[in-house]
Design a protein around this motif. Structure first.
Motif, PDB file in Angstrom:
ATOM      1  N   GLY A 127       0.725  -1.292   0.159  1.00 43.67           N
ATOM      2  CA  GLY A 127      -0.094   0.120  -0.064  1.00 43.67           C
ATOM      3  C   GLY A 127       0.698   1.461   0.280  1.00 43.67           C
ATOM      4  N   THR A 128       0.382   2.155  -0.449  1.00 45.59           N
ATOM      5  CA  THR A 128       0.909   3.678  -0.473  1.00 45.59           C
ATOM      6  C   THR A 128       0.649   4.149   0.984  1.00 45.59           C
ATOM      7  OG1 THR A 128       0.403   4.007  -2.847  1.00 45.59           O
ATOM      8  CG2 THR A 128       0.878   6.083  -1.395  1.00 45.59           C
ATOM      9  N   PRO A 129       1.602   4.635   1.608  1.00 45.11           N
ATOM     10  CA  PRO A 129       1.452   4.875   3.030  1.00 45.11           C
ATOM     11  C   PRO A 129       0.860   6.186   3.260  1.00 45.11           C
ATOM     12  CG  PRO A 129       3.873   5.354   2.359  1.00 45.11           C
ATOM     13  CD  PRO A 129       3.072   4.810   1.078  1.00 45.11           C
ATOM     14  N   LEU A 130      -0.299   6.315   4.095  1.00 48.74           N
ATOM     15  CA  LEU A 130      -0.512   7.479   4.639  1.00 48.74           C
ATOM     16  C   LEU A 130      -0.006   7.481   6.070  1.00 48.74           C
ATOM     17  CD1 LEU A 130      -2.598   9.726   5.387  1.00 48.74           C
ATOM     18  CD2 LEU A 130      -4.178   8.245   6.154  1.00 48.74           C
ATOM     19  N   LYS A 131       0.238   6.614   6.908  1.00 46.62           N
ATOM     20  CA  LYS A 131       0.617   6.485   8.156  1.00 46.62           C
ATOM     21  C   LYS A 131       2.206   6.303   7.898  1.00 46.62           C
ATOM     22  CE  LYS A 131      -1.780   2.516   9.304  1.00 46.62           C
ATOM     23  NZ  LYS A 131      -2.536   2.361   7.992  1.00 46.62           N
ATOM     24  N   ARG A 132       3.062   6.770   9.027  1.00 44.04           N
ATOM     25  CA  ARG A 132       4.306   6.485   8.868  1.00 44.04           C
ATOM     26  C   ARG A 132       4.583   5.283   9.216  1.00 44.04           C
ATOM     27  NH1 ARG A 132       7.294  11.375   8.925  1.00 44.04           N
ATOM     28  NH2 ARG A 132       5.919  13.195   9.104  1.00 44.04           N
ATOM     29  N   LEU A 133       5.958   4.795   8.472  1.00 47.29           N
ATOM     30  CA  LEU A 133       6.337   3.659   8.637  1.00 47.29           C
ATOM     31  C   LEU A 133       7.817   3.319   8.965  1.00 47.29           C
ATOM     32  CD1 LEU A 133       5.362   2.278   5.037  1.00 47.29           C
ATOM     33  CD2 LEU A 133       4.498   1.442   7.372  1.00 47.29           C
ATOM     34  N   GLY A 134       8.389   2.478   9.821  1.00 50.22           N
ATOM     35  CA  GLY A 134       9.827   2.174   9.861  1.00 50.22           C
ATOM     36  C   GLY A 134      10.357   3.198  10.476  1.00 50.22           C
ATOM     37  N   HIS A 135      11.617   3.724   9.940  1.00 51.30           N
ATOM     38  CA  HIS A 135      12.466   4.552  10.401  1.00 51.30           C
ATOM     39  C   HIS A 135      11.835   5.985  10.498  1.00 51.30           C
ATOM     40  CE1 HIS A 135      16.277   2.664  10.290  1.00 51.30           C
ATOM     41  NE2 HIS A 135      15.728   1.778   9.281  1.00 51.30           N
ATOM     42  N   ASP A 136      10.529   6.339   9.887  1.00 46.95           N
ATOM     43  CA  ASP A 136       9.879   7.600   9.868  1.00 46.95           C
ATOM     44  C   ASP A 136       8.988   7.833  11.114  1.00 46.95           C
ATOM     45  OD1 ASP A 136      11.044   8.173   7.556  1.00 46.95           O
ATOM     46  OD2 ASP A 136       9.545   7.784   6.524  1.00 46.95           O
ATOM     47  N   ILE A 137       8.983   6.691  11.679  1.00 44.84           N
ATOM     48  CA  ILE A 137       7.932   6.635  13.183  1.00 44.84           C
ATOM     49  C   ILE A 137       8.851   7.282  14.190  1.00 44.84           C
ATOM     50  CG2 ILE A 137       6.661   5.330  14.618  1.00 44.84           C
ATOM     51  CD1 ILE A 137       6.096   3.323  12.542  1.00 44.84           C
ATOM     52  N   PHE A 178       9.379   5.445   0.912  1.00 45.35           N
ATOM     53  CA  PHE A 178       9.881   4.105   1.143  1.00 45.35           C
ATOM     54  C   PHE A 178      11.493   4.306   1.265  1.00 45.35           C
ATOM     55  CE2 PHE A 178       6.288   1.790  -1.480  1.00 45.35           C
ATOM     56  CZ  PHE A 178       5.654   1.960  -0.364  1.00 45.35           C
ATOM     57  N   GLU A 179      11.919   5.166   0.595  1.00 47.98           N
ATOM     58  CA  GLU A 179      13.327   5.510   0.800  1.00 47.98           C
ATOM     59  C   GLU A 179      13.858   5.806   2.073  1.00 47.98           C
ATOM     60  OE1 GLU A 179      16.733   7.671  -2.145  1.00 47.98           O
ATOM     61  OE2 GLU A 179      14.844   8.678  -1.954  1.00 47.98           O
ATOM     62  N   THR A 180      13.027   6.714   2.910  1.00 48.21           N
ATOM     63  CA  THR A 180      13.504   7.078   4.253  1.00 48.21           C
ATOM     64  C   THR A 180      12.952   6.139   5.081  1.00 48.21           C
ATOM     65  OG1 THR A 180      11.625   8.172   4.413  1.00 48.21           O
ATOM     66  CG2 THR A 180      13.493   9.389   3.773  1.00 48.21           C
ATOM     67  N   ALA A 181      11.669   5.595   4.937  1.00 46.78           N
ATOM     68  CA  ALA A 181      11.002   4.698   5.937  1.00 46.78           C
ATOM     69  C   ALA A 181      11.808   3.289   5.956  1.00 46.78           C
ATOM     70  CB  ALA A 181       9.625   4.206   5.564  1.00 46.78           C
ATOM     71  N   PHE A 182      12.350   2.653   4.813  1.00 43.39           N
ATOM     72  CA  PHE A 182      13.083   1.437   4.733  1.00 43.39           C
ATOM     73  C   PHE A 182      14.614   1.855   4.638  1.00 43.39           C
ATOM     74  CE2 PHE A 182       8.712   0.174   2.594  1.00 43.39           C
ATOM     75  CZ  PHE A 182       8.129  -0.222   3.910  1.00 43.39           C
ATOM     76  N   GLN A 183      15.037   2.929   4.383  1.00 45.35           N
ATOM     77  CA  GLN A 183      16.467   3.119   4.155  1.00 45.35           C
ATOM     78  C   GLN A 183      16.842   2.250   2.979  1.00 45.35           C
ATOM     79  OE1 GLN A 183      18.451   5.261   6.942  1.00 45.35           O
ATOM     80  NE2 GLN A 183      16.387   5.726   6.606  1.00 45.35           N
ATOM     81  N   PHE A 184      15.859   2.496   1.995  1.00 46.19           N
ATOM     82  CA  PHE A 184      16.292   1.626   0.745  1.00 46.19           C
ATOM     83  C   PHE A 184      16.534   2.377  -0.728  1.00 46.19           C
ATOM     84  CE2 PHE A 184      14.670  -1.365  -3.032  1.00 46.19           C
ATOM     85  CZ  PHE A 184      15.382  -2.533  -2.530  1.00 46.19           C
ATOM     86  N   TYR A 330      -4.771   9.592  17.228  1.00 43.75           N
ATOM     87  CA  TYR A 330      -4.112   8.831  16.254  1.00 43.75           C
ATOM     88  C   TYR A 330      -2.936   9.472  15.740  1.00 43.75           C
ATOM     89  CZ  TYR A 330      -3.372   5.161  12.923  1.00 43.75           C
ATOM     90  OH  TYR A 330      -3.114   4.152  12.091  1.00 43.75           O
ATOM     91  N   GLY A 331      -3.485  10.811  15.411  1.00 42.40           N
ATOM     92  CA  GLY A 331      -2.219  11.370  14.649  1.00 42.40           C
ATOM     93  C   GLY A 331      -0.960  11.947  15.246  1.00 42.40           C
ATOM     94  N   THR A 332      -1.326  11.856  16.657  1.00 37.59           N
ATOM     95  CA  THR A 332      -0.050  12.361  17.524  1.00 37.59           C
ATOM     96  C   THR A 332       0.399  11.019  18.354  1.00 37.59           C
ATOM     97  OG1 THR A 332      -1.652  12.949  19.313  1.00 37.59           O
ATOM     98  CG2 THR A 332      -0.814  14.482  17.652  1.00 37.59           C
ATOM     99  N   ALA A 333      -0.358  10.363  19.106  1.00 37.43           N
ATOM    100  CA  ALA A 333       0.115   9.485  20.206  1.00 37.43           C
ATOM    101  C   ALA A 333       0.347   8.073  19.434  1.00 37.43           C
ATOM    102  CB  ALA A 333      -0.889   9.101  21.105  1.00 37.43           C
ATOM    103  N   LEU A 334      -0.019   7.834  18.311  1.00 43.75           N
ATOM    104  CA  LEU A 334       0.210   6.468  17.595  1.00 43.75           C
ATOM    105  C   LEU A 334       1.232   6.411  16.670  1.00 43.75           C
ATOM    106  CD1 LEU A 334      -3.472   4.746  17.676  1.00 43.75           C
ATOM    107  CD2 LEU A 334      -1.468   4.654  19.345  1.00 43.75           C
ATOM    108  N   ARG A 335       0.804   6.858  15.381  1.00 40.71           N
ATOM    109  CA  ARG A 335       1.729   7.006  14.215  1.00 40.71           C
ATOM    110  C   ARG A 335       2.100   8.196  13.681  1.00 40.71           C
ATOM    111  NH1 ARG A 335       2.282   2.717  10.474  1.00 40.71           N
ATOM    112  NH2 ARG A 335       1.808   0.673  11.461  1.00 40.71           N
ATOM    113  N   GLY A 336       1.266   8.887  13.401  1.00 40.23           N
ATOM    114  CA  GLY A 336       1.515  10.195  12.680  1.00 40.23           C
ATOM    115  C   GLY A 336       1.428  10.124  11.131  1.00 40.23           C
ATOM    116  N   PHE A 337       1.128  11.193  10.318  1.00 40.30           N
ATOM    117  CA  PHE A 337       1.027  10.841   8.913  1.00 40.30           C
ATOM    118  C   PHE A 337       2.004  11.503   7.959  1.00 40.30           C
ATOM    119  CE2 PHE A 337      -3.167  11.680  11.410  1.00 40.30           C
ATOM    120  CZ  PHE A 337      -3.506  10.272  11.104  1.00 40.30           C
ATOM    121  N   TYR A 338       2.180  10.898   6.823  1.00 42.95           N
ATOM    122  CA  TYR A 338       3.106  11.720   5.842  1.00 42.95           C
ATOM    123  C   TYR A 338       2.157  12.828   5.010  1.00 42.95           C
ATOM    124  CZ  TYR A 338       6.427   7.700   5.700  1.00 42.95           C
ATOM    125  OH  TYR A 338       7.116   6.742   6.112  1.00 42.95           O
TER     126      TYR A 338
END
Length: 395
Positions: A127-137, A178-184, A330-338
Motif C-alpha cells: 500500500g501507499t503509506p498514509l501512516k508513517r512507517l519504519g524509520h519515519d515513526i 519508502f526511501e526514508t522509511a525502509f532506508q532503501f 491517532y495523529g499524535t500518540a500512535l503513528r503520525g501521517f505523511y
C-alpha cells in the motif's frame, strides 16, 4: 520483566537462532531451481494482492509456461495454475524458500530467513503509506505493537529490507517515503502502479453485477464499503483486535433506503466482529483475509479511516469518505501521517458519525478534488504493471 517473560523471550530467541542456522545449512546443501517462483501474500493469509496479480500474469504468459509457481499458505488449498502449494512455515515451505530462484512477497518476512546471493527477492509491499512507517515513526518511548520497542521495530524492517533486490513504488510520493522509511535506495525500486490495481482499470457493469451476486449482495441497492484499519495499541497475543466505533443501526436509519454496508476488516485483525441480527439485511461482512479488490468492485462508496485502501480505490473515481473519530489521538500518540489529512486526501475527514452519514446521503463529494489526488498518487495506473515487473526481474 518477570522471570516468566524473560524465560519466554529466551526460548523464542534460542528457537529462532536454531532455525536461522538450519535455514543457512539448507541453503548451502539444496540447489536453486532457476525456474521456480515462490509467492506469499500477507504471510500466507491469501493468494491475492500484488503477488497474486504477478502470479496470474506469469501463469498466462507462454514464455514462462515451464516455470514452477509455488504458493505458501497458512491453510493450504489447491490454487489454479500453481505447481505446488506448501504450508507457510512448514518444512516444505522452508525447502521451497531455499530452492526458489525468485521470492515474491508483499509483507515483512521473519528475520531468521536466509537468502542466498543467487536468489532474487521482489518485495511488492501492500500500500501507499498514509501512516508513517519504519524509520519515519517517531520514537515516543512507547512500545510498538505492544511488545516491540522503537529500536526493535526499526530493526525488524531493516532485517528484511537488506534482502530486497527490488521494491515496487506506485508513485513518486511512495518512492520518496519508502526511501526514508525502509532506508532503501530508489534505484532499486520498480516505479509502476501496484499490479493488484490492474483489475480496477478494467471494470464493467457486468463484472460488478457478477461479484455482487457471488457475495449475495442486493442488486437494487448501492454498496458502501466500510474498511477501517487497525490500531497499534490494540495488539494481543493472537494479533490485532478491533472494536467497532460505529452505530450501524444509525447508518441504516439514515441510509438504509438506498444503501447496504459491506464491512471488510483489515487483514491483520484477528478477532471476530459480531453484527447484530437485526442488521443482517443491511450489513454484510467479508472475512479479514479475503481479497479487498473484489470489495472495491462491488462498492459505490468507500468509507475508511487511516487505511491505505483509499489510494487504490481512488482509481475507480468513486466517492471516498473518511471517518476519523480518534484523529487527535491517532495523529499524535500512535503513528503520525505523511500527508495533511485536511487538505491532501480525496475529501476532508469527519469526526462525528452524523456528519459522515449526511454527507453520503446528500452525495456531498468533490469529484475534482479526487481527480487532482489521482494525478499525484495514481499516475501510472494503466493496467500493465505485472508485465513490466516480470520483464524487469526476470529478463
Amino acid at each position: 520483566m518477570t522471570w516468566v517473560s524473560f524465560l519466554g523471550n529466551l526460548r523464542r530467541i534460542i528457537l529462532k537462532s536454531l532455525l536461522a542456522i538450519f535455514l543457512y545449512l539448507l541453503a548451502f546443501f539444496i540447489k536453486r531451481e532457476p525456474k521456480m517462483v515462490l509467492f506469499a501474500s500477507y504471510n500466507g493469509k491469501s493468494v491475492g494482492d500484488s503477488p497474486g496479480a504477478i502470479f496470474e500474469a506469469l501463469r498466462k504468459h507462454p514464455v514462462y509456461s515451464e516455470y514452477q509457481l509455488v504458493w505458501a499458505l497458512k491453510k493450504p488449498y489447491p490454487v489454479a495454475g500453481a505447481a505446488q502449494v506448501v504450508k507457510f512455515n512448514s518444512l516444505a515451505y522452508y525447502k521451497a524458500l531455499t530452492r526458489a530462484k525468485y521470492w515474491v512477497f508483499n509483507a515483512k518476512m521473519a528475520p531468521y530467513y536466509h537468502k542466498a546471493k543467487d536468489q532474487i527477492y521482489l518485495q511488492t509491499w501492500h500500500g501507499t503509506p498514509l501512516k508513517r512507517l519504519g524509520h519515519d515513526i517517531e520514537d515516543t518511548g512507547k512500545h510498538y505493537r505492544a511488545y516491540l520497542t522503537h529500536g526493535q521495530m526499526v530493526k525488524s524492517y531493516d532485517q528484511d529490507s537488506r534482502h530486497w533486490d527490488w521494491l515496487i513504488a506506485p508513485s513518486s510520493f511512495a518512492a520518496e517515503k519508502f526511501e526514508t522509511a525502509f532506508q532503501f535506495p530508489r534505484e532499486k525500486m520498480i516505479q509502476v502502479a501496484y499490479p493488484r490495481t490492474e483489475v480496477l482499470t478494467k471494470v464493467t457493469p457486468e463484472k460488478m453485477k457478477q461479484v455482487k451476486t457471488t457475495y449475495k449482495l442486493p442488486l437494487d441497492k448501492k454498496v458502501i464499503l466500510y474498511a477501517p484499519t487497525w490500531r497499534d495499541d490494540t495488539y494481543g497475543l493472537d494479533g490485532y483486535h478491533i472494536k467497532l466505533q460505529v452505530d450501524f443501526s444509525r447508518w441504516k436509519t439514515v441510509l438504509g433506503q438506498d444503501y447496504v454496508v459491506l464491512f471488510k476488516p483489515h487483514y491483520l485483525i484477528s478477532n471476530q466482529v459480531k453484527i447484530d441480527e437485526s442488521l443482517r439485511d443491511f450489513v454484510f461482512s467479508m472475512p479479514a483475509t479475503s481479497d479487498i479488490h473484489e470489495a472495491y468492485l462491488m462498492a459505490d462508496v468507500l468509507v475508511t479511516d487511516y487505511s491505505s485502501v483509499f489510494f487504490d480505490y481512488a482509481i475507480l473515481n468513486r466517492p471516498i469518505y473518511f471517518y476519523m473519530y480518534d484523529l487527535d489521538v491517532y495523529g499524535t500518540a500512535l503513528r503520525g501521517f505523511y500527508l495533511d489529512v485536511q487538505d491532501d486526501l480525496p475529501s476532508s475527514p469527519f469526526q462525528t458519525e452524523d456528519e459522515l452519514l449526511f454527507a453520503i446521503r446528500d452525495k456531498n463529494f468533490d469529484q475534482e478534488r479526487l481527480r487532482v489526488f489521482n494525478q499525484r498518487f495514481n499516475p501510472w495506473a494503466q493496467g500493465n504493471s505485472s508485465q513490466k515487473i516480470i520483464e524487469k526481474i526476470m529478463q
